[in-house]
Write an enzyme that holds these catalytic residues in place. Structure first.
Site, short mmCIF file in Angstrom:
data_model
loop_
_atom_site.label_atom_id
_atom_site.label_comp_id
_atom_site.label_asym_id
_atom_site.label_seq_id
_atom_site.Cartn_x
_atom_site.Cartn_y
_atom_site.Cartn_z
N LYS A 112 0.84 -1.21 0.00
CA LYS A 112 0.00 0.00 0.00
C LYS A 112 0.87 1.26 0.00
CE LYS A 112 -4.31 -0.20 -0.58
NZ LYS A 112 -5.09 -1.29 -0.17
N LYS A 195 -4.79 -12.33 -10.40
CA LYS A 195 -6.04 -12.45 -9.66
C LYS A 195 -7.07 -11.42 -10.11
CE LYS A 195 -6.61 -9.95 -5.41
NZ LYS A 195 -7.35 -9.51 -4.54
N LYS A 198 -10.25 -5.40 -7.68
CA LYS A 198 -10.63 -4.04 -8.06
C LYS A 198 -9.43 -3.24 -8.55
CE LYS A 198 -13.22 -4.48 -4.74
NZ LYS A 198 -13.83 -4.46 -3.42
P1 ADP Z 1 -10.23 -6.46 -4.11
O1 ADP Z 1 -8.97 -7.22 -4.34
O2 ADP Z 1 -11.11 -6.48 -5.29
O3 ADP Z 1 -10.01 -5.07 -3.57
P2 ADP Z 1 -10.86 -7.09 -1.42
O4 ADP Z 1 -9.41 -6.95 -1.09
O5 ADP Z 1 -11.80 -6.06 -0.94
O6 ADP Z 1 -11.02 -7.26 -2.98
O7 ADP Z 1 -11.31 -8.52 -0.87
C1 ADP Z 1 -12.46 -8.82 -0.11
C2 ADP Z 1 -12.49 -10.32 0.16
O8 ADP Z 1 -12.58 -11.05 -1.06
C3 ADP Z 1 -11.25 -10.85 0.87
O9 ADP Z 1 -11.62 -11.87 1.78
C4 ADP Z 1 -10.41 -11.38 -0.25
O10 ADP Z 1 -9.54 -12.40 0.19
C5 ADP Z 1 -11.47 -11.93 -1.20
N1 ADP Z 1 -11.00 -11.87 -2.61
C6 ADP Z 1 -10.83 -10.76 -3.38
N2 ADP Z 1 -10.39 -11.07 -4.63
C7 ADP Z 1 -10.31 -12.42 -4.66
C8 ADP Z 1 -9.91 -13.37 -5.68
N3 ADP Z 1 -9.57 -12.98 -6.91
N4 ADP Z 1 -9.95 -14.68 -5.37
C9 ADP Z 1 -10.30 -15.09 -4.12
N5 ADP Z 1 -10.67 -14.26 -3.12
C10 ADP Z 1 -10.69 -12.94 -3.37
#
Ligand code: ADP
Ligand code: TRP
Length: 328
Positions: A112, A195, A198
């Site tokens: 970050k 992966k 967002k």
């Molecule tokens: P992003 O990466 O889109 O910002 P977040 O970090 O807000 O998503 O993740 C929210 C939840 O969803 C967490 O528990 C995270 O581990 C899960 N998560 C997000 N992206 C994935 C992915 N591609 N595969 C599996 N779990 C995910």
């Protein structure tokens, strides 16, 4: 007594398939068998400075989407983090025994700090202590999260242990990460990146309709096709099959897998089928998102009732913590 489960998601946009298969799907299953607290981590989202006018709206968005996915306020406690101020007190206590060195070493912090060098704030640094407070405030033993949260979970366990040792108590359980399958699920992106996320800008959202899903899926990165029968799939192709595995029937998966193995696969066909299957998966959720989003009064009532229940549990914990620390 049922085991206590806590998990949350930051309201920084809409839920996508990665969130669903990585976390929310577990929420829906666990609410049947566990004492669950699912929240919207709006304080955590402040680490990236959202606009004031978006704070409440973003939390409502996730709430509507949680409900649309099948999280049931009759079975689980659903609430907004900022409605439960007891978390802040625990956050403060935990911060008194969290050390600069260990917080700085967290890869999530380093990442970050690299991404937003102009805003390396103390909230980012203490993100793991706030997350630990979220979990420990209900004395949770299981936390369903994706693989990317493993280090934060390690920190939560460390803070729980440290508190217990420091005061010579067996008060906080050590919360374990929980995944439905053996290995943590990682939903890939369709753009060839590792992966779906967002910040990767490659998400398929739960609210999306067939047309927009199709557009994204048809653009998925592929290769020039197999030339040797039964060869191993390169990552970008494996990604497509991973999606087939989660949203399509076994027959569909086997059909395309055979086509891959005998080198007669046509990626266009696979993509069309995949887009249709994702759209079919989304359809009922998408409909319910629209229904819940249109009913702000209902959302508010659910959030209020959830907060009340969450505060009750939080109050019990924080009162004991005060005693243990010496505020009698
Ligand atoms: P992003 O990466 O889109 O910002 P977040 O970090 O807000 O998503 O993740 C929210 C939840 O969803 C967490 O528990 C995270 O581990 C899960 N998560 C997000 N992206 C994935 C992915 N591609 N595969 C599996 N779990 C995910
Ligand atoms: N850090 C989590 C994420 O980025 C969100 C979160 C905050 C969380 N507090 C939590 C998850 C407590 C589980 C338990 O997705």
């Amino acid at each position: 007594m049922r085991e206590i489960v806590v998990s949350g998601i930051r309201p920084t946009g809409n839920l996508h398939l990665g969130n669903y298969f990585g976390a929310v799907r577990s929420f829906v299953q666990m609410q049947e068998t566990h004492d669950c607290y699912f929240f919207i981590a709006d304080w955590h989202s402040l680490t990236t400075s959202p606009k004031p006018e978006n704070i409440v709206r973003s939390a409502e968005t996730i709430l509507a989407e949680y409900l649309a996915c099948g999280i049931d306020p009759e079975k689980a406690t659903i609430y907004v983090q900022s409605d439960v101020k007891e978390v802040l007190e625990l956050y403060l206590f935990l911060n008194m025994n969290a050390y600069l060195g260990e917080l700085e070493r967290c890869t999530t912090f380093k990442e970050k700090a690299r991404k937003q060098p102009d805003n390396v704030n103390a909230g980012l640094l203490t993100y793991p202590t706030l997350m630990a407070a979220d979990i420990l405030i209900h004395k949770a033993v299981k936390v369903p999260v994706g693989k990317d949260q493993e280090q934060n979970m390690e920190m939560a366990r460390k803070f729980a242990r440290r508190f217990n040792t420091m005061y010579g108590v067996e008060f906080f359980p050590e919360p374990q990460n929980y995944t439905l399958s053996e290995r943590a699920v990682k939903i890939p992106g369709l753009d060839g990146s590792g992966k779906m996320g967002k910040s990767e800008g490659n998400c398929i959202y739960l609210y999306e309709d067939e047309a927009s899903i199709k557009k994204k899926v048809m653009k998925a990165v592929t290769d020039s096709g197999p030339t040797v029968p039964n060869s191993e799939k390169p990552e970008v192709i494996q990604n497509l099959f991973t999606f087939l595995e989660i949203v399509s029937t076994k027959e569909t998966y086997d059909y395309f897998n055979e086509k891959w193995n005998d080198c007669s696969i046509r990626y266009g066909d696979l993509k069309k089928q995949l887009a249709a299957d994702i759209a079919a998966f989304n359809a009922p959720i998408r409909e319910r998102i629209a229904e819940y989003s249109a009913n702000r009064q209902l959302l508010r009532r659910i959030a209020e009732e959830g907060a009340e229940k969450a505060r009750e549990s939080a109050r019990r914990t924080i009162e004991e913590v005060r005693q243990i620390i010496g505020f009698r």
